[in-house]
Scaffold this active site. Structure first.
Site: not given
Ligand code: IMP
Ligand code: MG
Length: 182
Positions: A43, A106, A108, A110-111, A134, A162, A168
Site C-alpha cells: 500500500r 530497503d 531490495g 520487494t523491487l 534506505k 506505515d 500513512r
Molecule cells: P524491501 O523488500 O526490504 O526492500 O522492503 C520494502 C518494503 O518494506 C517497503 O515497500 C515498505 O513497505 C517496507 N519498509 C521498509 N522500510 C520501511 C520504513 O522505514 N518504514 C515503513 N515501511 C518500510
Molecule cells: Mg510497501
C-alpha cells in the site's frame, strides 16, 4: 505496537513536493510515452503515485496506471525473506515499458521480486522508482532508476509509509522513535 513517538520530521510536505516535481521531469525525459505502465506497489505507494502521475499531463504522458499488492511476511519493523502477491494486476504487460513505483527501497527484495515478475510477463523494459532509498546492506543487489531521497537506517512513516498500518496519512515523512521498555 511498541511504545513510540513520531516527532522528528525528516522531509516536509514542501520538500517532498519539490523533489517529486523534479522526479516527474526526470521520468518524462527518459521514459517513452507509447506503452508506458505505471505499476504501484501497495500500500505504501498510493500517495507517491498520485502525486507523480498528476504531473505527467504537462509532459503529454498518459500511462496506464495500476497497482499490485505485495507483502513480505510479518509485521513490525523487520521485513522477512519471502515476498508474495496478495492482490495481482491484470494489466497486459507484453511489450510495455513498466515503471514500478514504491515508497522505499530497503532490503531490495520487494523491487527485485516485482521486476522479475513483470519481465517474465513480457514487459519490454522495467524501471524502478522509489521515494526513499534506505542506505542499508541490501539482501539482494538492487538499485532504483529514480530515487527521491536517501535515508539512514531509521524506521520512517508518512506519505504512504506505515508503522503497523498507521501513519500513512501524514503529509510529511517522520522518524519513528521507540521508547526503551524495561
Ligand atoms: P524491501 O523488500 O526490504 O526492500 O522492503 C520494502 C518494503 O518494506 C517497503 O515497500 C515498505 O513497505 C517496507 N519498509 C521498509 N522500510 C520501511 C520504513 O522505514 N518504514 C515503513 N515501511 C518500510
Ligand atoms: Mg510497501
Amino acid at each position: 505496537m511498541r511504545p513510540h513517538h513520531v516527532r522528528e520530521v525528516l522531509f516536509t510536505s514542501e520538500q517532498i513536493q519539490q523533489r517529486v516535481n523534479a522526479m516527474i521531469d526526470e521520468i518524462a525525459g527518459i521514459c517513452e510515452a507509447g506503452n508506458l505502465v505505471m505499476l504501484g506497489i501497495l500500500r505504501g505507494s498510493f500517495i507517491f503515485m498520485a502525486d507523480l502521475v498528476r504531473g505527467f499531463a504537462h509532459h503529454n504522458l498518459h500511462p496506464r496506471i495500476d497497482f499490485i499488492t505485495l507483502s513480505s511476511y510479518g509485521s513490525g519493523t523487520e521485513s522477512s525473506g519471502t515476498v508474495k502477491i496478495t492482490h495481482d494486476t491484470d494489466e497486459d504487460l507484453r511489450g510495455a515499458d513498466v515503471v514500478i513505483v514504491d515508497d522505499i527501497l530497503d532490503s531490495g527484495r520487494t523491487l527485485a521480486f516485482a521486476k522479475a515478475l513483470f519481465l517474465q510477463r513480457g514487459a519490454r523494459s522495467v524501471r524502478t522508482c522509489v521515494l526513499l532509498d534506505k542506505k542499508t546492506d541490501r539482501a539482494v543487489n538492487m538499485k532504483a532508476d529514480f530515487t527521491g531521497f536517501p535515508v539512514g537506517d531509521d524506521f520512517v512513516v508518512g506519505y504512504g509509509l506505515d508503522y503497523d498500518k498507521r501513519y500513512r496519512e501524514l503529509p510529511y515523512i517522520a522518524k519513528v522513535t521507540f521508547e526503551e521498555t524495561r
